[in-house]
Design a protein around this motif. Structure first.
Motif, PDB file in Angstrom:
ATOM      1  N   LEU A 120       0.834  -1.192   0.000  1.00 54.36           N
ATOM      2  CA  LEU A 120       0.000   0.000   0.000  1.00 54.36           C
ATOM      3  C   LEU A 120       0.875   1.250   0.000  1.00 54.36           C
ATOM      4  O   LEU A 120       0.632   2.204  -0.751  1.00 54.36           O
ATOM      5  CB  LEU A 120      -0.916  -0.009   1.225  1.00 54.36           C
ATOM      6  N   ALA A 121       1.909   1.238   0.828  1.00 57.63           N
ATOM      7  CA  ALA A 121       2.817   2.387   0.882  1.00 57.63           C
ATOM      8  C   ALA A 121       3.578   2.552  -0.427  1.00 57.63           C
ATOM      9  O   ALA A 121       3.744   3.666  -0.936  1.00 57.63           O
ATOM     10  CB  ALA A 121       3.796   2.218   2.040  1.00 57.63           C
ATOM     11  N   LEU A 122       4.030   1.436  -0.993  1.00 56.63           N
ATOM     12  CA  LEU A 122       4.823   1.487  -2.215  1.00 56.63           C
ATOM     13  C   LEU A 122       3.992   2.000  -3.388  1.00 56.63           C
ATOM     14  O   LEU A 122       4.456   2.835  -4.175  1.00 56.63           O
ATOM     15  CB  LEU A 122       5.376   0.094  -2.529  1.00 56.63           C
ATOM     16  N   THR A 123       2.751   1.526  -3.501  1.00 57.36           N
ATOM     17  CA  THR A 123       1.926   1.969  -4.624  1.00 57.36           C
ATOM     18  C   THR A 123       1.542   3.436  -4.498  1.00 57.36           C
ATOM     19  O   THR A 123       1.397   4.134  -5.506  1.00 57.36           O
ATOM     20  CB  THR A 123       0.648   1.118  -4.751  1.00 57.36           C
ATOM     21  N   ARG A 124       1.389   3.922  -3.291  1.00 57.64           N
ATOM     22  CA  ARG A 124       1.093   5.347  -3.126  1.00 57.64           C
ATOM     23  C   ARG A 124       2.252   6.199  -3.643  1.00 57.64           C
ATOM     24  O   ARG A 124       2.053   7.219  -4.310  1.00 57.64           O
ATOM     25  CB  ARG A 124       0.812   5.669  -1.659  1.00 57.64           C
ATOM     26  N   GLN A 201      -3.455   2.252 -10.138  1.00 55.03           N
ATOM     27  CA  GLN A 201      -4.657   2.727  -9.445  1.00 55.03           C
ATOM     28  C   GLN A 201      -5.541   1.547  -9.047  1.00 55.03           C
ATOM     29  O   GLN A 201      -6.013   1.462  -7.905  1.00 55.03           O
ATOM     30  CB  GLN A 201      -5.452   3.665 -10.365  1.00 55.03           C
ATOM     31  N   TYR A 202      -5.776   0.650  -9.983  1.00 56.36           N
ATOM     32  CA  TYR A 202      -6.607  -0.523  -9.704  1.00 56.36           C
ATOM     33  C   TYR A 202      -5.977  -1.378  -8.602  1.00 56.36           C
ATOM     34  O   TYR A 202      -6.652  -1.807  -7.660  1.00 56.36           O
ATOM     35  CB  TYR A 202      -6.778  -1.356 -10.972  1.00 56.36           C
ATOM     36  N   TYR A 203      -4.697  -1.590  -8.723  1.00 58.70           N
ATOM     37  CA  TYR A 203      -3.973  -2.418  -7.760  1.00 58.70           C
ATOM     38  C   TYR A 203      -4.039  -1.821  -6.353  1.00 58.70           C
ATOM     39  O   TYR A 203      -4.311  -2.517  -5.371  1.00 58.70           O
ATOM     40  CB  TYR A 203      -2.526  -2.545  -8.226  1.00 58.70           C
ATOM     41  N   GLU A 206      -8.125  -1.479  -5.300  1.00 54.79           N
ATOM     42  CA  GLU A 206      -8.989  -2.652  -5.302  1.00 54.79           C
ATOM     43  C   GLU A 206      -8.312  -3.901  -4.742  1.00 54.79           C
ATOM     44  O   GLU A 206      -8.901  -4.625  -3.936  1.00 54.79           O
ATOM     45  CB  GLU A 206      -9.480  -2.936  -6.740  1.00 54.79           C
ATOM     46  N   VAL A 207      -7.076  -4.156  -5.177  1.00 55.05           N
ATOM     47  CA  VAL A 207      -6.433  -5.433  -4.839  1.00 55.05           C
ATOM     48  C   VAL A 207      -5.822  -5.416  -3.443  1.00 55.05           C
ATOM     49  O   VAL A 207      -6.123  -6.282  -2.609  1.00 55.05           O
ATOM     50  CB  VAL A 207      -5.364  -5.802  -5.882  1.00 55.05           C
ATOM     51  N   VAL A 208      -4.964  -4.440  -3.167  1.00 60.10           N
ATOM     52  CA  VAL A 208      -4.242  -4.440  -1.895  1.00 60.10           C
ATOM     53  C   VAL A 208      -5.186  -4.413  -0.695  1.00 60.10           C
ATOM     54  O   VAL A 208      -4.973  -5.160   0.277  1.00 60.10           O
ATOM     55  CB  VAL A 208      -3.220  -3.284  -1.842  1.00 60.10           C
TER      56      VAL A 208
END
Length: 469
Positions: A120-124, A201-203, A206-208
């Motif tokens: 979550l932190a990495l994708t942000r 964005q989807y990952y 929605e996923v995480v």
């Protein structure tokens, strides 16, 4: 003695509401008043008395930032309520992104909630185009630590959270797999940079969040496997764009998800991916180790096609090392496994590894060994068999063919083939593709008097101005 302090001190105003905090509160099923009460209690435990109310929480949600100490209390309060770990980054209250917090994504251990928090932190940071994340470097030691952890791992119990959110069912897992396939096909056609922001964005949204949700054990195992698969794709898109440190971190967290799912073949795929990346970066010995770990960890479990892929990655690494004998042995093993394949028994994610892909791996091996005759033989097979949908692969193959003509001292033929490859690639968004062009341009230095070479250089200057320097 308990110190007196105000719960809320405005540090600076944000122009945007704190959506991350709102999401974390929903995930923890925590109201404004409930969070305020929990923050006060945790502050008391820390020796601080805070006059914190639901009004303060509303202001945090509106974008006002509390003191750093209060932010820590908020993260701890939500973590206890949800039963998962929320970092300051998870609740939108981190300060400047630091290399130290980014390095947490190199870790392979911890519970699945830890992997979710890291992702979550990495994708942000990824979505924000944070230069610290995008320009992060590969840490080679992390490869070795992860492969050992994976090889020595034992089946682990799945944590079931009865009161967690969101509720995840089998159709959610099907949706992840379908979305992964959609984005993977776009990558094959247009490169990893195409629609990557939509994928992230989807990952992220929605996923995480599903990783910390409520599900039955069968659904949970399937969810982690599907999440590992889409994490692998997210990593590949970063790799294809040349963001190697970012890609490594996604690969490592994907491996952790695969381990939790119990899907050894998916874990092997992620190790093979890391082998591919290590080879690309010139770390051939580590690439060999990663490919062999995939083989050893999947013996007796993997179907024939993934095993062929794992041996092909080892062959590529030996070729990079200049060890022709070892390369040929590994390539022969890949071909033996491939000859026994039954596509109906393979996992869907390996469907791309067909006869054309295996021939392409052989072509790359012999290109690196500077054996142009053999390379051209494999290229011919790869191009003839390749599905036209795989534009990126075909462009790579054509540029391997061009490099082989250079090795045969046929610069005009090399440039002719390269021109075909560039026209085929179109708007391909791939740093790996540009590296093929860059390397060929360097190989053709001093041959500018050749008409086709001059035409190639002119097209490259026009199409890819970044390569002119």
């Amino acid at each position: 003695m308990i110190a007196k302090a105000r719960a809320f001190v405005e540090v600076r105003m944000s122009r945007m509401p704190n959506m991350a905090l709102a999401h974390a509160m929903r995930r923890a099923d925590c109201s404004n008043s409930g969070l305020a009460s929990r923050v006060r209690q945790i502050a008391i435990e820390d020796g601080v008395s805070l006059s914190c109310t639901h009004v303060d929480v509303k202001r945090w949600l509106d974008g006002v930032r509390p003191r750093h100490a209060t932010a820590r209390f908020i993260a701890e309060a939500l973590s206890r309520k949800a039963g998962v770990t929320f970092t300051l980054d998870d609740i939108g209250l981190a300060g400047v992104v630091t290399p130290e917090t980014l390095e947490a994504t190199l870790a392979h251990g911890g519970g699945i909630s830890d992997a979710g928090s890291r992702l979550l932190a990495l994708t942000r940071r990824d979505l924000a185009d944070d230069p610290v994340a995008l320009q992060s470097v590969v840490v080679p030691d992390a490869w070795g630590e992860s492969l050992i952890s994976w090889l020595l791992a034992r089946p682990e119990p799945l944590q079931i959270r009865q009161n967690a959110r969101p509720s995840v069912g089998k159709w959610d897992v099907h949706a992840i797999r379908a979305t992964t396939e959609l984005f993977a096909n776009m990558g094959f056609q247009f490169g990893g940079g195409h629609a990557r922001s939509a994928l992230i964005q989807y990952y992220n949204r929605e996923v995480v969040p599903m990783l910390g949700g409520k599900f039955t054990e069968p659904v949970g195992r399937a969810l982690y496997a599907a999440a590992a698969e889409i994490t692998e794709l997210v990593a590949w898109t970063a790799y294809d764009l040349g963001r190697h440190g970012l890609a490594q971190r996604y690969f490592l967290q994907g491996l952790r998800l695969a381990q939790a799912s119990g899907d050894r073949m998916m874990g092997g795929l992620l190790l093979a991916d890391m082998s591919h990346q290590a080879n690309y970066l010139g770390r051939y010995d580590q690439a060999i180790q990663l490919a062999r770990a995939a083989q050893e960890g999947c013996k007796g479990v993997a179907t024939a096609t993934p095993m062929a892929l794992f041996y092909a990655m080892e062959a590529r690494a030996h070729a990079g090392n200049g060890d022709e004998a070892a390369c040929v042995r590994a390539l022969n093993e890949a071909e033996k496994h491939f000859s026994r394949r039954d596509a109906d028994n393979d996992p869907s994610w390996v469907s791309y590894f067909d006869a054309a892909e295996l021939a392409s791996e052989g072509a790359h091996c012999y290109r690196d060994l500077k054996k142009p005759s053999q390379a051209l033989e494999f290229v011919g097979q790869a191009v003839d068999l390749c599905d036209p949908m795989y534009v990126r692969t075909l462009a790579f193959d054509r540029l391997v063919q061009a490099a082989s003509y250079v090795h045969m001292n046929e610069p005009s033929q090399a440039a002719t083939v390269a021109l075909e490859a560039i026209n085929l690639a179109g708007p391909l968004k791939s740093e790996r593709y540009l590296r093929y062009i860059r390397d060929l341009k360097a190989d053709l230095l001093g041959r500018e008097c050749e008409e086709q070479v001059a035409a190639f250089n002119a097209l490259v200057a026009d199409r890819y101005p970044s390569l002119n320097s």
